[in-house]
Design a protein around this motif. Structure first.
Motif, PDB file in Angstrom:
ATOM      1  N   VAL A 134      53.684 -42.097  40.795  1.00  0.00           N
ATOM      2  CA  VAL A 134      52.492 -42.607  41.639  1.00  0.00           C
ATOM      3  C   VAL A 134      51.358 -42.338  40.820  1.00  0.00           C
ATOM      4  CG1 VAL A 134      51.166 -42.230  43.677  1.00  0.00           C
ATOM      5  CG2 VAL A 134      53.521 -42.108  43.823  1.00  0.00           C
ATOM      6  N   VAL A 135      51.152 -41.289  40.308  1.00  0.00           N
ATOM      7  CA  VAL A 135      49.785 -40.863  39.384  1.00  0.00           C
ATOM      8  C   VAL A 135      49.977 -41.190  37.981  1.00  0.00           C
ATOM      9  CG1 VAL A 135      49.012 -39.392  41.039  1.00  0.00           C
ATOM     10  CG2 VAL A 135      50.326 -38.441  39.156  1.00  0.00           C
ATOM     11  N   HIS A 136      50.903 -41.748  37.553  1.00  0.00           N
ATOM     12  CA  HIS A 136      51.016 -42.003  36.108  1.00  0.00           C
ATOM     13  C   HIS A 136      50.246 -42.860  35.336  1.00  0.00           C
ATOM     14  CE1 HIS A 136      53.174 -42.343  32.127  1.00  0.00           C
ATOM     15  NE2 HIS A 136      53.372 -43.660  32.287  1.00  0.00           N
ATOM     16  N   SER A 137      49.696 -44.164  36.230  1.00  0.00           N
ATOM     17  CA  SER A 137      48.875 -44.936  35.729  1.00  0.00           C
ATOM     18  C   SER A 137      47.469 -44.079  35.560  1.00  0.00           C
ATOM     19  CB  SER A 137      48.695 -46.021  36.513  1.00  0.00           C
ATOM     20  OG  SER A 137      48.306 -45.670  37.984  1.00  0.00           O
ATOM     21  N   VAL A 138      46.985 -43.151  36.539  1.00  0.00           N
ATOM     22  CA  VAL A 138      45.942 -42.550  36.420  1.00  0.00           C
ATOM     23  C   VAL A 138      45.894 -41.594  35.361  1.00  0.00           C
ATOM     24  CG1 VAL A 138      44.453 -40.839  37.308  1.00  0.00           C
ATOM     25  CG2 VAL A 138      45.559 -42.670  38.750  1.00  0.00           C
ATOM     26  N   ARG A 139      47.004 -40.708  34.763  1.00  0.00           N
ATOM     27  CA  ARG A 139      46.872 -40.190  33.788  1.00  0.00           C
ATOM     28  C   ARG A 139      46.850 -40.696  32.466  1.00  0.00           C
ATOM     29  NH1 ARG A 139      51.026 -35.835  36.974  1.00  0.00           N
ATOM     30  NH2 ARG A 139      49.504 -34.581  37.818  1.00  0.00           N
ATOM     31  N   PRO A 151      52.535 -56.585  30.378  1.00  0.00           N
ATOM     32  CA  PRO A 151      53.422 -56.411  31.535  1.00  0.00           C
ATOM     33  C   PRO A 151      53.596 -54.980  31.844  1.00  0.00           C
ATOM     34  CG  PRO A 151      54.562 -58.045  29.931  1.00  0.00           C
ATOM     35  CD  PRO A 151      53.243 -57.587  29.258  1.00  0.00           C
ATOM     36  N   ALA A 152      53.468 -54.603  32.976  1.00  0.00           N
ATOM     37  CA  ALA A 152      53.531 -52.832  33.164  1.00  0.00           C
ATOM     38  C   ALA A 152      54.760 -52.499  32.444  1.00  0.00           C
ATOM     39  CB  ALA A 152      53.430 -52.674  34.458  1.00  0.00           C
ATOM     40  N   THR A 153      55.820 -53.284  32.780  1.00  0.00           N
ATOM     41  CA  THR A 153      57.372 -52.789  32.457  1.00  0.00           C
ATOM     42  C   THR A 153      57.265 -52.496  30.782  1.00  0.00           C
ATOM     43  OG1 THR A 153      57.579 -55.157  32.243  1.00  0.00           O
ATOM     44  CG2 THR A 153      58.517 -53.693  34.256  1.00  0.00           C
ATOM     45  N   GLU A 154      56.382 -52.968  30.080  1.00  0.00           N
ATOM     46  CA  GLU A 154      56.404 -52.664  28.434  1.00  0.00           C
ATOM     47  C   GLU A 154      55.714 -51.389  28.080  1.00  0.00           C
ATOM     48  OE1 GLU A 154      55.187 -55.971  25.991  1.00  0.00           O
ATOM     49  OE2 GLU A 154      56.564 -57.210  27.332  1.00  0.00           O
ATOM     50  N   ILE A 155      54.929 -50.613  29.059  1.00  0.00           N
ATOM     51  CA  ILE A 155      54.438 -49.335  29.105  1.00  0.00           C
ATOM     52  C   ILE A 155      55.346 -48.271  29.470  1.00  0.00           C
ATOM     53  CG2 ILE A 155      52.375 -48.061  29.270  1.00  0.00           C
ATOM     54  CD1 ILE A 155      51.070 -51.008  29.919  1.00  0.00           C
ATOM     55  N   THR A 156      55.428 -47.134  28.549  1.00  0.00           N
ATOM     56  CA  THR A 156      56.206 -46.117  29.075  1.00  0.00           C
ATOM     57  C   THR A 156      55.855 -45.437  30.355  1.00  0.00           C
ATOM     58  OG1 THR A 156      56.446 -45.655  26.687  1.00  0.00           O
ATOM     59  CG2 THR A 156      57.009 -43.892  28.180  1.00  0.00           C
ATOM     60  N   GLY A 157      56.775 -45.518  31.149  1.00  0.00           N
ATOM     61  CA  GLY A 157      56.776 -44.793  32.534  1.00  0.00           C
ATOM     62  C   GLY A 157      56.234 -45.711  33.652  1.00  0.00           C
ATOM     63  N   PHE A 158      55.604 -46.883  33.162  1.00  0.00           N
ATOM     64  CA  PHE A 158      55.639 -47.944  34.258  1.00  0.00           C
ATOM     65  C   PHE A 158      56.652 -48.549  34.981  1.00  0.00           C
ATOM     66  CE2 PHE A 158      50.501 -48.275  34.220  1.00  0.00           C
ATOM     67  CZ  PHE A 158      50.225 -47.110  33.462  1.00  0.00           C
ATOM     68  N   SER A 159      56.253 -49.049  36.236  1.00  0.00           N
ATOM     69  CA  SER A 159      57.423 -49.879  36.842  1.00  0.00           C
ATOM     70  C   SER A 159      56.873 -50.997  37.215  1.00  0.00           C
ATOM     71  CB  SER A 159      57.630 -48.923  38.007  1.00  0.00           C
ATOM     72  OG  SER A 159      57.937 -47.545  37.826  1.00  0.00           O
ATOM     73  N   LYS A 160      57.622 -52.007  37.793  1.00  0.00           N
ATOM     74  CA  LYS A 160      57.142 -53.136  38.410  1.00  0.00           C
ATOM     75  C   LYS A 160      56.606 -52.895  39.737  1.00  0.00           C
ATOM     76  CE  LYS A 160      60.479 -56.234  39.044  1.00  0.00           C
ATOM     77  NZ  LYS A 160      61.716 -56.092  38.336  1.00  0.00           N
ATOM     78  N   PRO A 161      55.574 -53.526  40.077  1.00  0.00           N
ATOM     79  CA  PRO A 161      55.176 -53.295  41.500  1.00  0.00           C
ATOM     80  C   PRO A 161      56.162 -53.874  42.736  1.00  0.00           C
ATOM     81  CG  PRO A 161      53.616 -54.943  40.439  1.00  0.00           C
ATOM     82  CD  PRO A 161      54.675 -54.438  39.525  1.00  0.00           C
ATOM     83  N   ALA A 162      55.935 -52.960  43.712  1.00  0.00           N
ATOM     84  CA  ALA A 162      57.213 -53.121  44.676  1.00  0.00           C
ATOM     85  C   ALA A 162      56.540 -54.016  45.777  1.00  0.00           C
ATOM     86  CB  ALA A 162      57.614 -52.026  45.305  1.00  0.00           C
TER      87      ALA A 162
END
Ligand code: HPA
Length: 274
Positions: free
Chosen positions: A106-111, A58-69
């Motif tokens: 917005v770009v955290h997933s890419v980084r 789940p994205a929410t278990e990874i530092t800095g990620f959010s649930k998709p809106a």
């Protein structure tokens, strides 16, 4: 909204991405990834077709990620192993600029993808078609973009070349898989309202073929991170004013569902060859 977030200044967003990559390595058991792919509206089924899922987080278990809106986005990060033995990070959680959390998120997933080791980033999205003749359900290769958000993920005097951003080398590989693919320039608007017909006409005059609310800022971050980039849009609808009917988010979701099997198959085949 006022809660502190790991990416808030004065945090270094690249350090936060390193922490997120370490979370992914720990939770998936996969130390490094070779390729990352962000699945936008309509592209969600690709995860199963790319290979064997090793872990779903789940994205929410990874530092800095959010649930998709946004409905139509899955909210998980997967580690998938291709038949050829490469590790693909499949990102089913995109944060859009219009959510108002700032460009860093917005770009955290890419980084984070870059921090996991990925050298190739594949960005996909659902978009409105501007180019005459395009039909909903059609996948299009992104050849370039026009960033109409007035924002950038780069902070400070960070001058970075944007030539061949959507790498011709990777587009050629996609064209080997499907020679019928058309290409187009993606215009990112800030959203979340769809464009007015006048804005769509403007996009066309400026050289845009697709209108959407994602991807450009992520693409800039991918270039900054030194990744090679490939982009696909699914034409989920004809852009406002080109379509005779008003736009409707349900139409975007439905078009994605109908096209999902075909475009996901295409994406999986392309990824196998990258
Ligand atoms: N405009 C902006 N974003 C979109 C569209 C559109 O027409 N369709 C899907 N995402």
């Amino acid at each position: 909204m006022t809660d502190a977030h790991p990416l808030d200044a004065p945090a270094d967003p690249f350090e936060v991405a390193q922490t997120a990559a370490a979370d992914i390595a720990r939770l998936s058991g996969v130390a490094r990834h070779d390729i990352a792919v962000t699945l936008g509206s309509g592209w969600g089924k690709a995860a199963e077709l790319i290979g064997e899922t090793v872990a779903t987080i789940p994205a929410t278990e990874i530092t800095g990620f959010s649930k998709p809106a946004v409905e139509g986005h899955v909210g998980t990060i997967r580690s998938v192993r291709t038949p050829g033995g490469r590790n693909v990070l499949v990102i089913g959680a995109r944060t859009h600029l219009f959510e108002g959390h700032g460009v860093r998120r917005v770009v955290h997933s890419v980084r984070t993808a870059a921090a996991t080791g990925a050298k190739i980033m594949v960005l996909t999205n659902g978009a409105g078609g501007v180019k005459p003749g395009w039909k909903p359900g059609q996948p299009v290769l992104i050849s370039d973009h026009i960033n109409l958000t007035g924002r950038s993920p780069l902070e400070g005097a960070t001058f970075i070349d944007m030539t061949d951003l959507y790498a011709q080398r990777l587009r050629d590989i996609a064209l080997e898989v499907d020679p019928s693919l058309d290409s187009g320039v993606y215009c990112q608007f800030p959203g979340p309202q769809y464009e007015t017909p006048a804005e769509v006409r403007m996009a066309g005059i400026l050289g845009g073929d697709l209108v959407g609310m994602s991807t450009s800022l992520e693409a800039i971050a991918a270039r900054q991170a030194g990744m090679e980039l490939l982009g696909f849009s699914l034409v989920t609808n004809l852009a406002a004013g080109i379509s005779p009917t008003p736009l409707d988010h349900q139409e975007v979701i439905d078009a994605g569902r109908q096209a999902e099997a075909v475009i996901s198959g295409l994406l999986a085949k392309v990824i196998e060859r990258l």
